[in-house]
Design a protein around this motif. Sequence first.
Motif, PDB file in Angstrom:
ATOM      1  N   ARG A   1      37.406  43.839  46.267  1.00  0.00           N
ATOM      2  CA  ARG A   1      38.330  44.947  45.999  1.00  0.00           C
ATOM      3  C   ARG A   1      38.267  45.355  44.520  1.00  0.00           C
ATOM      4  O   ARG A   1      38.324  46.533  44.177  1.00  0.00           O
ATOM      5  N   ILE A   2      38.152  44.343  43.656  1.00  0.00           N
ATOM      6  CA  ILE A   2      38.059  44.638  42.223  1.00  0.00           C
ATOM      7  C   ILE A   2      36.772  45.414  41.933  1.00  0.00           C
ATOM      8  O   ILE A   2      36.762  46.394  41.167  1.00  0.00           O
TER       9      ILE A   2
ATOM     10  N   MET B   1      42.797  51.147  44.605  1.00  0.00           N
ATOM     11  CA  MET B   1      43.489  50.045  43.945  1.00  0.00           C
ATOM     12  C   MET B   1      43.414  50.235  42.440  1.00  0.00           C
ATOM     13  O   MET B   1      42.355  50.541  41.893  1.00  0.00           O
ATOM     14  N   GLU B   2      44.528  50.061  41.760  1.00  0.00           N
ATOM     15  CA  GLU B   2      44.548  50.143  40.308  1.00  0.00           C
ATOM     16  C   GLU B   2      44.325  48.755  39.713  1.00  0.00           C
ATOM     17  O   GLU B   2      44.861  47.748  40.205  1.00  0.00           O
ATOM     18  N   LEU B   3      43.528  48.716  38.677  1.00  0.00           N
ATOM     19  CA  LEU B   3      43.217  47.446  38.032  1.00  0.00           C
ATOM     20  C   LEU B   3      44.455  46.903  37.324  1.00  0.00           C
ATOM     21  O   LEU B   3      45.162  47.632  36.615  1.00  0.00           O
TER      22      LEU B   3
ATOM     23  N   LEU C   1      46.372  43.298  35.252  1.00  0.00           N
ATOM     24  CA  LEU C   1      46.060  42.201  34.348  1.00  0.00           C
ATOM     25  C   LEU C   1      45.570  40.975  35.119  1.00  0.00           C
ATOM     26  O   LEU C   1      44.637  40.282  34.689  1.00  0.00           O
ATOM     27  N   ARG C   2      46.146  40.715  36.272  1.00  0.00           N
ATOM     28  CA  ARG C   2      45.758  39.544  37.061  1.00  0.00           C
ATOM     29  C   ARG C   2      44.300  39.660  37.535  1.00  0.00           C
ATOM     30  O   ARG C   2      43.613  38.646  37.716  1.00  0.00           O
ATOM     31  N   HIS C   3      43.833  40.899  37.736  1.00  0.00           N
ATOM     32  CA  HIS C   3      42.446  41.083  38.141  1.00  0.00           C
ATOM     33  C   HIS C   3      41.498  40.685  37.017  1.00  0.00           C
ATOM     34  O   HIS C   3      40.445  40.073  37.259  1.00  0.00           O
ATOM     35  N   LEU C   4      41.860  41.024  35.788  1.00  0.00           N
ATOM     36  CA  LEU C   4      41.035  40.622  34.645  1.00  0.00           C
ATOM     37  C   LEU C   4      41.000  39.105  34.506  1.00  0.00           C
ATOM     38  O   LEU C   4      39.959  38.517  34.164  1.00  0.00           O
TER      39      LEU C   4
END
Length: 326
Positions: free
Chosen positions: A40-41, A1-3, A5-8
Motif C-alpha cells: 500500500r505504501i 492512501m496518504e503517507l 509518519l508511521r509509514h516512514l
Amino acid sequence: MELELRHLKTIRAIADAGSLTRAATDLGLAQPALSAQLKRIERALGGELFERGRHGVRVTALGELVLERTRIVLPAVTELQREATRFARTPHATSALRLGGTHGPLLGALVDRLADAVPDARVTTCTSWSERELADLLTEGRLDFALAGTCGSAPPPGAGTLVWREVAVDPVFVMVPDAHPLAHRTELDLAELADEEWACVPGDGCFGDCFTAACTRAGFTPRRMYETDTASLVHLVQVGRAVGTCRATFPTTPGITTLPLTGTPLTWRHLLGWHATTQREEAAATVLAQARLAHAGVAAGSESYTLWLSAHRSPAPHPPVAPHVP
C-alpha cells in the motif's frame, strides 16, 4: 492512501532489518500483514521501495530517495516531541495568561510580578465588579486565573467547579477626607460614624448585608449608601459627601485618610481561582506565589495598613489554607 509518519517508520524498520520477516518481528506484526502494508505504501509513492529476494530485501533507487528523507524527518519529529514535552511541563512556557480581577491595586501588582516571573508570557486582564461573573469566565475557559474576594468566611463563587486558594485576609478600613474631624485618629469605632453617609464599590457578594449588620451591632442604621466606581467613590470622600469603605491595601490618595475600625468588624479575603481541569499544577503554583508576593508588596505600600499590622499582628501574606478545594 496518504503517507503518514508511521509509514516512514515502517520503511526505516524494513531497511534496517534487511528482510520483511525480521522487520515484522521487530514491529510486532505478522509477516503477511507487513507485506500488505508495504504494498500500500509503494502504491502511494508510485513504485517499489525494495526488491525482494531469497536472502532478504534490497533498497531500490526510489527507496533510497525515501530513506534519505526519513533520516531527516524522523529525528526532527522525535526532537519536536521532546521539546513539546519539556515546554508543556515548564511553568514558564505559558504563551498567554488571561487574568481576571475586581478593581484594585492587587491585580496590577500581580501583572507587574508576572512580567518578571514569566517573561515570555503575554498577560491580558479583564476586570469586573462581579465575583460571580469572574467565576463564570473561569468555568467557560475564557480566563485562566481570577483574583476575586469574599466578605469574611463566605464561600467563593463557583465553589463546586473551581479551585480557590487564599491569597490574604485584609481588614476593611474606612476612608475619610483629610479635613474630617476624626482624620487624626489612628483607629475609629464604627459607632462614631453613625451620622455619616457612605460610599462603596458595587459587588454581588454579601458585603452590603455584612456592613449593615455591623452597623446594627454598633447601634445605628447606616444612612444613604452610594454604590459607585472607585474614581467616583474617591471624589465623594474627598469633597466630604460620604465616608467610604475600602480594603486595607487601598493606595495612598491625595486628600484622603484611611483608618482601621476598632475590633475589625469586617474582613475581606483575597482569593485566586482557576479551573482544575484546564490549569497545570505548576502554572497555578507560580501564579499563586506571585499573587501572595504582590499582596505583600501592596500592603507594605500602605502606611495605615503597616501601622495596623504592627499593632495587631505580624504580617502573614501567605496563608496556607485553601477556603475550598472541590
